[in-house]
Design a protein around this motif. Sequence first.
Motif, PDB file in Angstrom:
ATOM      1  N   TYR A 133       0.670  -1.034   0.141  1.00 51.48           N
ATOM      2  CA  TYR A 133      -0.035   0.014   0.294  1.00 51.48           C
ATOM      3  C   TYR A 133       0.945   1.379  -0.031  1.00 51.48           C
ATOM      4  O   TYR A 133       0.757   2.260  -0.698  1.00 51.48           O
ATOM      5  CB  TYR A 133      -0.955  -0.041   1.077  1.00 51.48           C
ATOM      6  N   THR A 134       1.922   1.262   0.798  1.00 51.82           N
ATOM      7  CA  THR A 134       2.789   2.307   0.967  1.00 51.82           C
ATOM      8  C   THR A 134       3.640   2.885  -0.172  1.00 51.82           C
ATOM      9  O   THR A 134       4.107   3.938  -0.510  1.00 51.82           O
ATOM     10  CB  THR A 134       3.688   2.396   2.201  1.00 51.82           C
ATOM     11  N   ILE A 135       3.856   1.795  -1.185  1.00 49.00           N
ATOM     12  CA  ILE A 135       4.673   1.911  -2.335  1.00 49.00           C
ATOM     13  C   ILE A 135       3.904   3.006  -3.312  1.00 49.00           C
ATOM     14  O   ILE A 135       4.441   4.012  -3.787  1.00 49.00           O
ATOM     15  CB  ILE A 135       4.916   0.609  -3.092  1.00 49.00           C
ATOM     16  N   ILE A 136       2.581   2.946  -3.269  1.00 50.92           N
ATOM     17  CA  ILE A 136       1.864   3.705  -4.132  1.00 50.92           C
ATOM     18  C   ILE A 136       1.300   4.990  -3.284  1.00 50.92           C
ATOM     19  O   ILE A 136       1.344   5.916  -3.716  1.00 50.92           O
ATOM     20  CB  ILE A 136       0.665   2.968  -4.801  1.00 50.92           C
ATOM     21  N   HIS A 137       1.048   4.701  -1.890  1.00 49.02           N
ATOM     22  CA  HIS A 137       0.505   5.753  -1.113  1.00 49.02           C
ATOM     23  C   HIS A 137       1.670   6.167  -0.257  1.00 49.02           C
ATOM     24  O   HIS A 137       1.534   5.931   0.996  1.00 49.02           O
ATOM     25  CB  HIS A 137      -0.767   5.400  -0.336  1.00 49.02           C
ATOM     26  N   GLY A 138       2.685   6.898  -0.777  1.00 46.12           N
ATOM     27  CA  GLY A 138       3.906   7.365   0.122  1.00 46.12           C
ATOM     28  C   GLY A 138       3.412   8.141   1.339  1.00 46.12           C
ATOM     29  O   GLY A 138       4.345   7.755   2.221  1.00 46.12           O
TER      30      GLY A 138
END
Length: 152
Positions: A119-124
């Motif tokens: 998730y955090t890859i796209i939603h930094g």
Amino acid sequence: MKKILLGLLLAFLAIQLFRPEKNKSEVKEVNDIAAVYQVPAETGRLLQTSCYDCHSNNTNYPWYANIQPVAWWLNNHIVEGKEELNFSAFGTYSLKKQAHKLDEVAELVANGDMPLSSYTIIHGNAKLNDMQKKQLADWANSLKTQIEAKVK
């Protein structure tokens, strides 16, 4: 080869007609954790940014959520996340379950298991630094202690 590509293109276009229902609630959630318990402003912001897309009744969808089969994958992920913990329905949980879920939140956040790295890859902006992890874990542990005191 052209027939295969044409068939794949038609199949891709056809699946665009079948969309999962969006996880969007327009009503104020009376059972939301922030409505039931005191949540400090910064902690609430962290929950909104890093947790609520998958663990509430209101997801902020990226543009690619309109493309199948990505929308199905995202929907499945959201459904599973809400089954595990739904902050929008937190007030409906028994006190024992609330304390257990907060214990899990503290552990998973402190260990860096949540939010998911996929998730955090796209939603930094959802990625938590060490200070934010500690803040969320400390808050969850503190609230858990308050709730456990009510159970006794």
